[in-house]
Design a protein around this motif. Structure first.
Motif, short mmCIF file in Angstrom:
data_model
loop_
_atom_site.label_atom_id
_atom_site.label_comp_id
_atom_site.label_asym_id
_atom_site.label_seq_id
_atom_site.Cartn_x
_atom_site.Cartn_y
_atom_site.Cartn_z
N LYS A 1 0.80 -1.07 -0.07
CA LYS A 1 0.34 0.10 0.51
C LYS A 1 0.96 1.19 -0.05
CE LYS A 1 -4.36 -1.10 2.01
NZ LYS A 1 -4.17 -2.91 2.84
N PRO A 2 0.43 1.97 -1.03
CA PRO A 2 1.35 3.47 -0.72
C PRO A 2 1.72 4.43 -0.14
CG PRO A 2 -0.43 3.42 -2.37
CD PRO A 2 -0.55 2.23 -1.71
N GLY A 3 2.49 5.04 0.52
CA GLY A 3 2.77 5.60 1.33
C GLY A 3 3.46 5.30 3.27
N LEU A 4 3.33 4.44 3.33
CA LEU A 4 3.18 3.02 5.28
C LEU A 4 4.78 3.59 5.22
CD1 LEU A 4 2.74 -0.42 3.97
CD2 LEU A 4 1.47 0.95 4.86
N SER A 5 5.07 4.51 6.36
CA SER A 5 6.14 4.40 6.79
C SER A 5 6.71 3.27 7.27
CB SER A 5 5.53 5.25 8.39
OG SER A 5 6.70 5.75 9.15
N ASP A 6 8.40 3.49 7.17
CA ASP A 6 9.07 2.95 7.01
C ASP A 6 9.28 2.65 8.75
OD1 ASP A 6 9.68 2.20 4.54
OD2 ASP A 6 11.66 2.76 4.33
N ASP A 7 8.80 3.32 9.30
CA ASP A 7 8.78 3.16 10.65
C ASP A 7 8.27 2.46 11.49
OD1 ASP A 7 11.04 5.11 10.31
OD2 ASP A 7 10.05 6.63 10.89
N SER A 8 6.90 2.37 11.43
CA SER A 8 6.04 1.67 11.85
C SER A 8 5.93 0.09 11.64
CB SER A 8 4.60 2.31 11.87
OG SER A 8 4.15 0.86 11.86
N LEU A 9 6.22 -0.33 12.62
CA LEU A 9 6.57 -2.41 11.99
C LEU A 9 4.52 -2.90 12.06
CD1 LEU A 9 9.99 -3.40 14.07
CD2 LEU A 9 9.92 -2.52 11.72
N VAL A 10 3.85 -2.03 12.71
CA VAL A 10 2.71 -3.10 12.31
C VAL A 10 2.62 -3.54 10.85
CG1 VAL A 10 -0.13 -2.71 12.84
CG2 VAL A 10 2.06 -1.04 14.21
N PRO A 11 2.65 -2.99 9.94
CA PRO A 11 2.37 -3.59 8.57
C PRO A 11 3.19 -4.86 8.57
CG PRO A 11 2.70 -1.54 8.41
CD PRO A 11 2.71 -1.09 9.94
N LEU A 12 4.18 -4.38 8.67
CA LEU A 12 5.36 -5.84 8.50
C LEU A 12 4.67 -6.49 9.14
CD1 LEU A 12 7.93 -7.27 7.81
CD2 LEU A 12 9.17 -6.64 9.64
N PHE A 13 4.58 -7.00 10.59
CA PHE A 13 3.64 -8.07 11.38
C PHE A 13 2.90 -8.56 10.89
CE2 PHE A 13 7.44 -6.84 14.20
CZ PHE A 13 7.77 -8.29 14.61
N THR A 14 1.53 -7.40 10.38
CA THR A 14 0.04 -7.45 9.95
C THR A 14 0.58 -8.67 9.14
OG1 THR A 14 -0.33 -5.30 10.20
CG2 THR A 14 -2.10 -6.77 9.77
N ALA A 15 1.71 -8.49 8.30
CA ALA A 15 1.66 -9.23 6.99
C ALA A 15 1.97 -11.00 7.10
CB ALA A 15 2.88 -8.54 5.89
N LEU A 16 2.74 -10.44 8.07
CA LEU A 16 3.73 -11.29 8.32
C LEU A 16 2.25 -12.80 8.64
CD1 LEU A 16 7.23 -11.29 10.10
CD2 LEU A 16 6.51 -11.92 7.57
N ALA A 17 2.14 -12.65 9.62
CA ALA A 17 0.72 -12.59 10.15
C ALA A 17 -0.46 -13.65 9.40
CB ALA A 17 -0.07 -12.20 11.12
N LEU A 18 -0.97 -12.72 8.42
CA LEU A 18 -1.69 -12.69 7.57
C LEU A 18 -0.79 -13.82 6.45
CD1 LEU A 18 -3.97 -9.75 6.52
CD2 LEU A 18 -4.45 -11.75 7.38
N ALA A 19 0.12 -13.46 6.00
CA ALA A 19 0.87 -14.37 5.08
C ALA A 19 0.71 -15.78 5.58
CB ALA A 19 1.97 -14.11 4.92
#
Lengths: 345, 340, 503
Positions: free
Chosen positions: B88-106
């Motif tokens: 998704k465009p505009g994700l901040s590299d500082d937040s790790l929330v998207p990373l863990f969401t992505a890993l958990a969903l995948a």
């Protein structure tokens, strides 16, 4: 209820297949203008002629309880051989065609021999065949070879009119293969042995049927069909390319399953597989007519259909086992099986 | 025992690597560049990571006399799922929330896929080839559904770390492989799962009469296979910073089966060798690297693989040993099996 | 009837398998218009002889003559061409093909090169109705008919190959009484048409009902050929199991008198259709109960029901007075029952695993996935049992498939002893193992029972049962026929009388 209609539960899958095809076609016709034209219907054959040919060969393989994963790659290899011989070696089409046909036939023969003589699972042998054929295709040429040859042009572009619509020569070839397949399956010793092996290989051996020879022959036949389909595919694409027909083995297996053939072998019809291919074609056509639906829905729809058929087949198998167990134990034969009349001695 | 079993695969691996040395004297050199270890060997480990993972899962499935054809599609699905979140465009590299969401969903999606296969095989009784074929076909459709048919490109830095980052000078993916391998080794050696898998794969009826619940064992191995394929998919998509529903993980199922077989696990089920599988996967990866580096057209790889599959299967076939290698004593046969 | 010359003779047939003499100088004569029963216990050589006759095995000596001419049979196909056909217990036809096709496949009548389906169906109908008195729809699939009818269709196929010799290998074992009568009617008809029929069955009643002549084999040796009328049942049984009647009359010496113990398991009218008739059985603690009966009398079937290896169709089982359901081996194991199958290779050992792994499998199954017995503890347990049972080689990491039969059996025993069961069911634990191991296993059973374990012991060897058991249940033709206390001078002959029945 089935008993009253006198429908054998084993014919149920193919009836479901036919019904499904008709329903989908009616659905398409009611939803989209222009769907109900004879050309749209004939296009199902034109666009899937090679798939129909593959399905005929695959039906025989699956009827014996085997599988042939190499067919998609054989198409690619055949197209490469044909394209290379005609464009680079400048051979006459009359030489190129028999040579191309030999390619898959030989590979099928080798597959069959390894499966029979060394008793290795067909799955793994034809998997090696898949690698080998595609690898060889790449060895001939990595790039796609476009074919400009009057004969291939003729085969590709000739339209055989049927009323206002037309079919291609490939469709004729495919239909001839289907007829040969039906004849082989039902009117020759070879075909009946195929069914017998699928029913029980051990019994077939004890009945004195030529099991080994037949097994080798069906893989050879499947290889031949794959090569022929490769030629038809080459007419269709007018090119040889090692990436042609990538993953097509799955489409073929799916068509055969949707066509009502049991993957465990023994039950199924060549004609059913043809309808299976047409169902795949209708799905694609519907998705094209829908416009907003994307192509991957085809894959999902195929997966769902295959699942439905496999679970359906499992239920039939379980039900017939239960029925058999009941039959074996029932004291009164008459209740559990068709009426038995014993003449007084 | 372990030595002799791994001897041949390791020898083949060493030979392939030595062949490289012949063409490229600097093949074995490992340099520190920009704080990272680099070199062909590190490269093989790094690129081989997804295959090793998938092959580990496949080993357990094959040990139960099953097979999982859907792993390639699960790779695509997991990659697509993760990319869907982090592209998704505009994700901040500082937040790790998207990373863990992505890993958990995948990982969640791939576990569900594995469970689906496992339920079909263990509860409905569908043959493994057929059961996993369904997801093999439909899985790619689902992956494309997630990516909406596009190749999703990922610009989110934290995600790229998973497959492309470095830790302690080594590629991070190597640590993931080590962790999953450790998990697999723990499950199969420190719990009774490994014993049960081999028992069910070797003799299902005797296992039943010993009171084992083979259904749950089967379910477990397919879930684990899905889990491994999912992590493989994450690494792959992270490595190339993209998710391609159509081509990601294409033919991985075949490579994984090949790795397992080279590693000494028989397709008939029974004894399995996780370390053998890892070496098998490394052989396949170094073969690919070698073919590239010595200038043979990479497509030959397929022919080589085909020949290897055939040879290994022939060596495992009792009929072949009887007919072709006939005359050799049974001990020699046992050795041959140990090698294969 | 037998005044004629034999249609088929087998003389001095030998067959050797690596390490085993399966047949030694076996003779066999078949007369036209006769039913000839081939009798023998497990391993007697019946099936080997049939396989030599049908070309499945090549004989290692001896001659076969058909209608006075010596013949060589090397393949099943050749046997069929000579007119020798076999119908097996497991119907060897294709369930997915139609009845008519099953009769004709491979030899279909043709018209202009293609299979003539009309003709096939017509001929099949004719064949079934004229020769087997069977009027059925021949276009239906085989598996829409009962086993009995499938059996008839298999016979029809043989007849169509112009059979002179028809071998019926255990044709009645899955048929009910009516179906057996139907089959026998057909056999009598075929006999009257001059066919020579070999009949193999473990049902003594049926042998005496249908056969004219009996050949007995034992341990691959030819014991004799007798007219059925002239051979009393008891004598037949004694010939089959190899005890002369005078020896049998001797009372066994070392009787053990049961000192009493509370009941552990009670089975009440438990049954499984087609396998075992409803039976009652009470197992007391510290008691060894023997199950005697000929092969196929329902011994194993009974044992399997108690272990949940097969599901029963009815009846109740109580353990310690409480009703339990034993639908799976797991449930039985949790209830303190252990079962060692007679089929060591297919239902006992896990060939790819080591002695250690095979031993701890059952206890680990009880403990589940995550309560893994630490390796050190495993080694201790395994070493203890290797010593206790004197297992050779004493290497816990040896693969079990490389062990001798006796040692494999000991490992399987250890597997169950480790679970500390209250009821141990042993199905032919001593079959095919050497004398030393046999004695060790018997000794072990006695010492276990003294410690309070109850043991259900199945054996074909009566002296073994007499030596170890306090109570003996006798089975015949899938039914528990009697129960004998092994205390007051019971002899092998007494048990055999019960096994033979109809005296």
């Amino acid at each position: 209820m089935l008993k009253r209609l006198n429908i054998n539960y084993k014919h149920l899958p193919i009836l479901v297949t036919v019904g499904l095809f008709i329903l989908m076609y009616i659905f398409g016709s009611m939803r989209y203008t222009g769907f109900m034209s004879s050309q749209v219907f004939l296009n199902l054959f034109i666009n899937n002629a090679f798939l129909i040919i593959l399905a005929v060969g695959m039906t025989f393989v699956i009827l014996t309880g085997g599988i042939d994963l190499s067919v998609g790659s054989v198409i690619a290899l055949t197209s490469m051989v044909a394209a290379d011989l005609i464009m680079n070696a400048q051979l006459s089409p009359w030489l190129v065609i028999p040579i191309s046909l030999l390619v898959g036939t030989t590979l099928g023969l080798i597959n069959g021999c390894i499966i029979h003589f060394f008793n290795i699972q067909p799955f793994i042998v034809t998997l090696a065949g898949l690698f080998l054929a595609r690898g060889l295709a790449y060895l001939i040429n990595i790039e796609s070879i476009a074919i400009t040859d009057p004969f291939f042009d003729f085969m590709a572009k000739t339209r055989i009119p049927i009323g206002d619509s037309f079919i291609s020569i490939s469709v004729v070839i495919a239909l001839v293969v289907v007829l040969i397949g039906v004849y082989l399956a039902h009117y020759t010793n070879f075909g009946r042995t195929v069914y017998a092996i699928g029913g029980s290989e051990q019994s077939a051996v004890l009945m004195g049927l030529p099991v080994g020879r037949t097994k080798i022959l069906i893989y050879t036949f499947s290889g031949f069909c794959a090569s022929l389909a490769g030629l038809v595919f080459t007419f269709y694409m007018l090119s040889g390319y090692a990436l042609h027909a990538n993953g097509m083995e799955l489409d073929v297996i799916a068509s055969v399953v949707i066509g009502g053939t049991l993957l465990t072998g023994g039950v199924g019809y060549v004609a059913g597989s043809v309808i299976g291919v047409l169902i795949l074609g209708v799905i694609q056509t519907i998705i094209i007519f829908e416009g907003t639906l994307s192509s991957w829905w085809t894959k999902i729809a195929i997966g769902v259909l295959v699942l439905a058929f496999i679970v359906f087949q499992r239920i039939l198998v379980v039900r017939s086992n239960v029925k058999k167990a009941a039959g074996a134990n029932n004291v009164d034969i008459k209740e559990s099986s068709p009426p038995l009349k014993t003449k007084s001695m | 025992m372990i030595k002799s079993r791994l001897f041949w695969p390791i020898l083949v691996l060493v030979l392939i690597l030595l062949l490289n040395l012949f063409f490229d004297p600097g093949f074995f050199s490992v340099e520190v560049r920009g704080g990272h270890l680099t070199g062909s060997l590190i490269d093989i480990l790094n690129r081989g990571a997804p295959l090793i993972l998938i092959a580990i899962g496949m080993t357990l499935v094959i040990a139960t006399a099953g097979i999982d054809l859907s792993v390639g599609s699960v790779v695509a699905m997991a990659g697509a799922m993760a990319a869907f979140v982090v592209s998704k465009p505009g994700l901040s590299d500082d937040s790790l929330v998207p990373l863990f969401t992505a890993l958990a969903l995948a990982i969640g999606l791939s576990v569900v896929a594995g469970m689906w296969n496992g339920l079909l095989v263990s509860r409905i009784g569908v043959q493994p080839i057929v059961a996993t074929l369904i997801l093999m076909v439909a899985g790619r459709g689902i992956a494309q559904l997630i990516t909406n048919g596009q190749i999703l490109t990922i610009y989110y830095e934290p995600y790229s770390f998973v497959g492309g980052g470095y830790l302690l000078m080594l590629p991070f993916s190597i640590f993931i492989v080590a962790a999953v391998l450790a998990l697999a080794l723990f499950l199969t050696r420190k719990t009774s799962i490994g014993l049960f898998i081999e028992s069910v794969g070797s003799n299902p009826e005797a296992s039943r009469l010993t009171g084992l619940n083979s259904k749950n064992i089967l379910l477990m191995v397919y879930i684990f296979s899905g889990f491994c394929a999912g992590i493989g998919g994450i690494i792959l998509s992270s490595n190339v910073s993209a998710a391609d529903g159509n081509n990601a993980g294409l033919w991985f199922e075949l490579d994984a089966i090949l790795a397992v077989v080279i590693g000494g696990t028989s397709l008939m089920g029974g004894k399995f060798h996780l370390m053998g599988t890892v070496i098998g996967a490394l052989i396949i990866q170094s073969l690919t690297t070698t073919i590239y580096s010595i200038g043979i057209p990479p497509e030959v790889n397929l022919v080589v693989k085909a020949v290897v599959v055939l040879i290994v299967c022939l060596l495992q076939s009792p009929e072949f040993r009887k007919k072709v290698l006939g005359g050799l004593k049974s001990k020699a046969n046992r050795d041959a099996k140990g090698v294969a | 009837m037998s005044a004629k010359t034999p249609m088929l003779r087998m003389d001095g047939i030998n067959k050797v398998f690596p390490g085993v003499k399966a047949l030694t100088n076996v003779n066999f004569r078949l007369f036209p218009g006769e039913v000839h029963a081939l009798m023998g216990e497990n391993g007697a050589g019946k099936s080997t002889l049939v396989k030599v006759l049908t070309g499945v095995y090549a004989s290692d000596g001896g001659t076969v003559t058909l209608e006075g001419k010596p013949i060589q049979i090397t393949t099943p196909l050749e046997a069929q061409e000579f007119g020798i056909s076999t119908v097996y217990q497991e119907v060897n036809l294709c369930p997915n093909l139609s009845v008519a096709e099953n009769i004709f496949v491979g030899r279909e009548p043709r018209k202009r090169g293609r299979i003539d389906w009309k003709e096939i169906n017509r001929r099949a109908e004719e064949l079934l109705s004229t020769r087997l008195n069977l009027n059925i729809d021949v276009t239906r699939e085989l598996d829409s008919y009962s086993v009995a009818i499938q059996q008839m269709i298999a016979i029809a196929r043989s007849l169509n190959v112009s059979a002179k010799v028809l071998i019926l290998d255990e044709p009645t074992s899955s048929l009910d009484t009516n179906e057996v009568e139907q089959l026998f009617a057909v056999i009598r008809k075929l006999k009257s048409e001059g066919l020579a029929i070999v009949f193999i069955s473990h049902f003594l009643d049926q042998i005496y009902e249908i056969s004219d002549r009996i050949t007995v084999l034992r341990n691959g040796n030819w014991i004799g050929e007798y007219m059925t009328k002239e051979l009393p049942r008891l004598e037949l049984v004694s010939k089959m199991i190899g005890k002369e009647l005078d020896v049998l009359a001797e009372a066994s010496s070392n009787k053990r008198i049961f000192k009493g113990g509370e009941s552990f398991l009670q089975a009440d009218q438990v049954y499984k259709k087609g396998k075992i008739q409803p039976f009652d059985l009470n197992m007391n603690r510290g008691e060894i109960v023997g199950l005697a009966g000929l092969l196929g009398s329902g011994r194993s079937e009974l044992a399997r029901l108690l272990f949940g290896a097969d599901k029963s169709d009815g009846g109740t089982i109580k353990i310690n007075g409480k009703k339990v359901s034993l639908n799976s081996p797991k449930q039985a194991i949790t209830n303190g029952i252990a079962f060692s199958s007679e089929n060591r290779k297919t239902e006992g050992i896990i060939g790819d695993l080591s002695i250690r792994e095979n031993m701890i499998l059952a206890i680990q199954g009880v403990k589940g996935w995550f309560r893994y017995i630490p390796r050190k503890k495993q080694n201790e347990i395994v070493d203890e049992y290797i010593k206790l049972l004197n297992i050779n080689p004493p290497n816990p990491e040896q693969l079990i498939k490389n062990l001798s039969g006796g040692n494999q059996q000991k490992v399987l025993l250890a597997r169950w002893l480790i679970t500390n069961p209250e009821l141990l069911i042993l199905d032919e634990p001593t079959r095919g193992i050497d004398v030393g191991a046999k004695a060790e296993i018997q000794k072990l059973m006695l010492s276990l029972s003294e410690k309070g374990m109850s043991i259900l012991f199945i054996s074909a060897e009566l002296e073994e049962i007499l030596r170890t058991c306090q109570r003996i249940a006798v089975l015949r033709d899938h039914e528990k026929v009697s129960e004998l206390e092994n205390d007051n001078g019971i002899t092998q002959q007494d048990i055999m009388k019960e096994m033979a029945g109809g005296m």
